[in-house]
Design a protein around this motif. Structure first.
Motif: not given
Ligand code: FE
Ligand code: ZN
Ligand code: FE
Length: 287
Positions: A191-211
């Motif tokens: 999951f860490e790796g996924f979050l790292q990719q999310f941060d690199d590609v989109i930016g973690l501050p934009l993760l606002k909702v999770a299903h």
């Protein structure tokens, strides 16, 4: 941890949603303000907003989410489908601003054979036709499983849509554990790796909702079949690690699992019980 579920607004509107959420001992919730079968929307003034907001604050319910109708497909090249979607989303923004909620989750759309690139551009065109930059909320693009011709199973596709939208400050992202795992992101082992990719590609501050859903299908299946928590290929241990991750501490975490076992599943994710819920029979093929 801010846990909640997809709840009903039948008859009494938000009062129903809030009563149901209180019965689950939830911290947040998600609703659809209109039927996914179409037809005119119930006037938002009939949702008992003020009374519901009082009960929410009494019970510590916060950060509610609205899921946009599935009938919206901004990736369609067919003008009538596209314009229907533009009009519906524009109307939904006004309805949700009336409620005072911060988040509308939407599926980016299905390109229906015209290709991901054409889909990405069309979605951005739709959002550009709607957004003024003065909206009081975020449109959260949901990451998809990659079933059918849906756009948004790769984080890069979501990022590209956002990059093409002028008022991209009004955009954010909703992840979905079932979709991400089915799309080939190994959130169970990394999951860490996924979050790292999310941060690199989109930016973690934009993760606002999770299903938060388990998956009836295997890793990388590109299918979208939600399973009850602990009853699918993701499993209880991984889902517990995910909901406890510090990155998701203030993010509304919404269950969209079959069978109506939300109270049990919320307690399970909190670690208040280790008994798995019964397997829900209803297939949740969208959400
Ligand atoms: Fe979802
Ligand atoms: Zn789904
Ligand atoms: Fe969804």
């Amino acid at each position: 941890m801010k846990l909640g579920a997809n709840v009903s607004v039948a008859k009494t509107g938000l009062l129903r949603a809030v009563e149901e959420s209180v019965s689950y001992e939830a911290d947040t919730y998600m609703i659809y303000t209109r039927s996914n079968r179409g037809g005119p929307a119930r006037p938002i003034e009939q949702f008992n907003r003020d009374e519901a907001l009082c009960i929410m604050s009494d019970h510590g319910l916060a950060d509610p989410v609205v899921h946009l109708s599935y009938l919206v497909n901004l990736a369609s090249q067919k003008d009538d489908t596209f314009e229907y979607g533009v009009n519906l989303l524009a109307e939904e923004i006004k309805r949700v601003e009336y409620l005072g909620f911060q988040y509308i989750v939407m599926h980016p759309g299905s390109h229906v054979g015209t290709g991901v690139q054409a889909g990405v551009k069309r979605i951005a065109e739709g959002l550009n036709a709607i957004l003024t930059g003065r909206e009081q909320l975020y449109i959260c693009l949901e990451t998809m499983a990659g079933d059918g011709s849906k756009v948004g199973s790769h984080l890069e596709e979501i990022a590209e849509i956002m990059s093409l939208v002028e008022h991209r400050s009004r955009l954010a992202v909703c992840i979905d554990t079932c979709h991400n795992y089915s799309a080939g992101y190994d959130i169970v082992n990394d999951f860490e790796g996924f979050l790292q990719q999310f941060d690199d590609v989109i930016g973690l501050p934009l993760l606002k909702v999770a299903h938060i859903n388990d998956s009836k299908t295997s890793f990388g299946s590109h299918r979208d079949r939600h399973a009850n928590i602990g009853r699918g290929s993701i499993g209880l241990d991984a889902l517990r690690r995910i909901v406890r991750h510090e990155v998701l501490e203030t993010v509304p975490l919404i269950l969209e699992t079959p069978g109506g076992h939300y109270k049990h599943e919320i307690a399970l994710l909190r670690g208040l019980t280790d008994t798995l819920p019964p397997e829900g029979s209803a297939e949740s093929d969208e959400a």
